[in-house]
Design a protein around this motif. Structure first.
Motif, PDB file in Angstrom:
ATOM      1  N   ASP A 139      -8.736  18.279  37.025  1.00 45.49           N
ATOM      2  CA  ASP A 139      -7.342  18.087  36.600  1.00 45.49           C
ATOM      3  C   ASP A 139      -7.021  16.617  36.318  1.00 45.49           C
ATOM      4  O   ASP A 139      -5.869  16.233  36.192  1.00 45.49           O
ATOM      5  CB  ASP A 139      -6.386  18.616  37.675  1.00 45.49           C
ATOM      6  N   CYS A 140      -8.059  15.785  36.224  1.00 45.69           N
ATOM      7  CA  CYS A 140      -7.794  14.344  36.068  1.00 45.69           C
ATOM      8  C   CYS A 140      -7.506  13.985  34.609  1.00 45.69           C
ATOM      9  O   CYS A 140      -7.744  14.780  33.703  1.00 45.69           O
ATOM     10  CB  CYS A 140      -8.991  13.533  36.562  1.00 45.69           C
TER      11      CYS A 140
ATOM     12  N   GLY B  55     -13.384   6.788  45.642  1.00 43.05           N
ATOM     13  CA  GLY B  55     -12.419   6.929  44.547  1.00 43.05           C
ATOM     14  C   GLY B  55     -12.116   8.401  44.324  1.00 43.05           C
ATOM     15  O   GLY B  55     -12.979   9.260  44.554  1.00 43.05           O
ATOM     16  N   VAL B  56     -10.889   8.692  43.927  1.00 48.00           N
ATOM     17  CA  VAL B  56     -10.487  10.072  43.649  1.00 48.00           C
ATOM     18  C   VAL B  56      -9.720  10.069  42.337  1.00 48.00           C
ATOM     19  O   VAL B  56      -8.815   9.249  42.145  1.00 48.00           O
ATOM     20  CB  VAL B  56      -9.567  10.613  44.771  1.00 48.00           C
ATOM     21  N   TRP B  57     -10.104  10.972  41.436  1.00 45.34           N
ATOM     22  CA  TRP B  57      -9.418  11.074  40.137  1.00 45.34           C
ATOM     23  C   TRP B  57      -8.809  12.449  40.025  1.00 45.34           C
ATOM     24  O   TRP B  57      -9.507  13.460  39.952  1.00 45.34           O
ATOM     25  CB  TRP B  57     -10.415  10.779  38.998  1.00 45.34           C
ATOM     26  N   THR B  58      -7.492  12.505  40.078  1.00 47.07           N
ATOM     27  CA  THR B  58      -6.767  13.779  40.040  1.00 47.07           C
ATOM     28  C   THR B  58      -5.332  13.508  39.615  1.00 47.07           C
ATOM     29  O   THR B  58      -4.804  12.419  39.848  1.00 47.07           O
ATOM     30  CB  THR B  58      -6.779  14.449  41.435  1.00 47.07           C
ATOM     31  N   GLU B  59      -4.690  14.517  39.030  1.00 41.97           N
ATOM     32  CA  GLU B  59      -3.266  14.399  38.718  1.00 41.97           C
ATOM     33  C   GLU B  59      -2.428  15.125  39.777  1.00 41.97           C
ATOM     34  O   GLU B  59      -1.213  15.169  39.670  1.00 41.97           O
ATOM     35  CB  GLU B  59      -2.973  14.980  37.328  1.00 41.97           C
ATOM     36  N   SER B  60      -3.093  15.691  40.773  1.00 44.32           N
ATOM     37  CA  SER B  60      -2.375  16.455  41.794  1.00 44.32           C
ATOM     38  C   SER B  60      -2.042  15.568  42.986  1.00 44.32           C
ATOM     39  O   SER B  60      -2.941  15.017  43.630  1.00 44.32           O
ATOM     40  CB  SER B  60      -3.253  17.631  42.258  1.00 44.32           C
TER      41      SER B  60
END
Ligand code: NDP
Length: 493
Positions: free
Chosen positions: A263-264, A417-422
């Motif tokens: 979802d990123c 690192g974390v890539w998300t839109e949530s």
């Protein structure tokens, strides 16, 4: 030999030659050629420097804290004024990009301003003690002489992280930089002098880790070792320091996961993953060397990553347009190539790079190709061990639970690192990841204001931020009785 620049060390405010009468050559990683001579300090020099720091201690710790802060701000100003030339020295010595070292040197003064500002805000407490006629208060006092050992990847920046809180707290210092990148720290000592620090408050001894470094970590008059470097050396520093119960702070290696969810924002995540592993030629403790990517976008993401990584411009680190420079040291160059072979032997597939860089713009320097391995599982050595180079391992995962299990399944815990839109996912991941720093939708951000350090085997203690000053202080409890008579002397008060 004859036309190389020859440096001297600074002990007790004086420029001195090493007791050994020997110097060694330091090389430019881009040309592979020697450019300067560094003093080969040994145990005798360390002993002189520790004595100088010990002699300077009473005066420095009694200096009005506001004045200590004032000198530190002056030092910050001098670093800012000399940032360009110090950055050029670092690039010549460690081969990192001028684009990066230039920014680092312009930013380094902030540590001196910030901790200079904290110097006169170190406060004890009055304890509302549970005894009659008794006044109890605490004093925060410096530890004493601090031995600082820094690595070759960001010499003056990592010096600032240690030196600024140590000086603010009233300690005196002996610095031993990496043999591969000592020149900038030797030049920096001129600024310490110019700022007006009393002689002996900051001393430097250069030389080999096994000579000068060893003498520092085992010196009986050193109260604490502040170390950044590899885990193997860190372990040795820790056990040696334990022999005389020195305090330690250790900032060691990492095998940080950069976790990409489906979802990123893919374009941003691609850039973030690239900056996490190829910036600084991967020679950073916070390198995002494991890319954990959700299976549903694995192939698309890897294609985009390879396409962008392929455009990286390699070459002269002094050229502001260069994006990937050489490896800093010959042993590191060999180590990275060795890990590429290990990965191939384990069955990983190099979808980008995978060996030496032989492009014409790389000249005679120690260059390796930016490398991406797919088909990696987290049990392989390439996924578990720190390479400290531009080598990325791609590991697929199914869901959050598996991402966390893989992310945490290493002995290290420096960053993630974390890539998300949530937002929900961002909070859960930042809570559950075992790492001293978690970045969400960004990577490789550091600040003088925010604590930095490792979980698990990535180290002990924190640098930067208000709490960092506590690493250089000890607490004394003072009891004052107002009673007119001492009662029964045979019982505890
Ligand atoms: P080291 O950890 O050996 O070097 C770091 C510092 O420790 C240097 O100043 C070094 O001096 C000094 N040192 C070495 N041996 C001793 C000793 N016996 N007593 C006291 N001080 C000592 O790093 P390397 O250069 O050997 O790199 C090895 C690996 O460490 C890298 O491949 C990388 O994985 C990791 N590393 C991690 C860093 C980080 O930022 N966390 C930075 C650098 C490396 P000298 O250089 O003179 O030997």
């Amino acid at each position: 030999m004859g036309n190389l620049k020859r440096y001297q060390m600074t002990i007790a405010g004086k420029k001195v030659d090493p007791a050994s009468g020997e110097w060694f050559e330091t090389e430019n990683p881009y040309t592979g050629k020697a450019w300067a001579e560094i003093p080969r300090g040994n145990a005798e020099d360390i002993d002189r420097a520790v004595k100088a720091a010990k002699d300077a201690l009473p005066g420095w710790r009694r200096t009005i804290a506001t004045q200590r802060g004032h000198l530190m701000r002056k030092l910050g100003d001098l670093i800012a004024e000399n940032a360009d030339s110090l950055a050029a020295t670092e690039v010549r010595d460690n081969g990192k990009l001028i684009a990066e070292m230039g920014l680092q040197l312009k930013y380094a003064p902030q540590w001196y301003y910030y901790f200079g500002g904290l110097a006169d805000k170190i406060e004890g407490a009055v304890i509302p003690i549970d005894k009659p006629d008794t006044f109890n208060f605490t004093r925060k006092e410096p530890l004493g002489v601090i031995g600082m050992i820094t690595p070759w990847n960001s010499p003056l920046m990592l010096t600032a992280w240690k030196l600024a809180p140590a000086l603010a707290a009233g300690n005196t210092v002996v610095l031993k930089p990496s043999e591969f990148t000592s020149a900038s720290a030797l030049e920096f000592m001129d600024l310490v002098k110019q700022a007006g620090f009393p002689d002996g408050v900051v001393n430097i001894v250069t030389g080999y880790g096994k000579e000068a470094g060893e003498a520092l970590i085992s010196h009986p008059d050193v109260a604490k070792i502040a170390f950044t470097g590899g885990s193997a050396t860190g372990k040795h520093v820790y056990s040696t320091a334990a022999q005389s119960f020195k305090k330690v702070s250790l900032e060691l290696g990492g095998k940080s996961p950069n976790i990409v969810f489906d979802d990123c924002n893919v374009e941003n995540a691609v850039k973030g993953v690239i900056s996490g592993i190829f910036a600084a030629t991967g020679q950073t403790c916070i390198a995002g060397s494991r890319l954990l990517v959700q299976k549903s976008i694995h192939n698309e993401f890897v294609d985009k990553l390879v396409a962008l990584a392929k455009t990286a411009k390699m070459g002269d680190p002094m050229d502001p347009d260069t994006q990937v420079g050489p490896v800093t040291t010959p042993p590191q160059y060999e180590k990275i190539l060795g890990y590429m072979d290990i990965a191939k032997g384990e069955g990983a597939e190099a979808v980008l790079g995978g060996g030496k860089a032989t492009r014409p713009e790389c000249g005679d320097g120690w260059f390796v190709e930016p490398t991406i391995f797919t088909g990696v599982n987290n049990q392989m050595r390439i996924a578990q061990e720190e390479v400290f180079g531009p080598v990325l391992s791609v590991i697929p995962f199914e869901d959050e639970e598996e991402a966390l299990a893989i992310g945490n399944d290493v002995v290290y815990g420096l960053a993630a690192g974390v890539w998300t839109e949530s937002i929900r996912r961002a909070f859960i991941m930042s809570q559950e990841l075992q790492a001293g720093t978690v970045w969400v939708n960004t990577y490789r951000a550091v600040s003088y204001m925010s604590p930095f350090g490792g979980y698990k085997q990535s180290g002990l203690g924190r640098e930067s931020g208000q709490a960092a000053i506590e690493e250089y202080l000890q607490t004394k409890s003072v009891w004052i009785s107002m009673a007119t008579e001492v009662p029964n002397p045979f019982v505890m008060r």
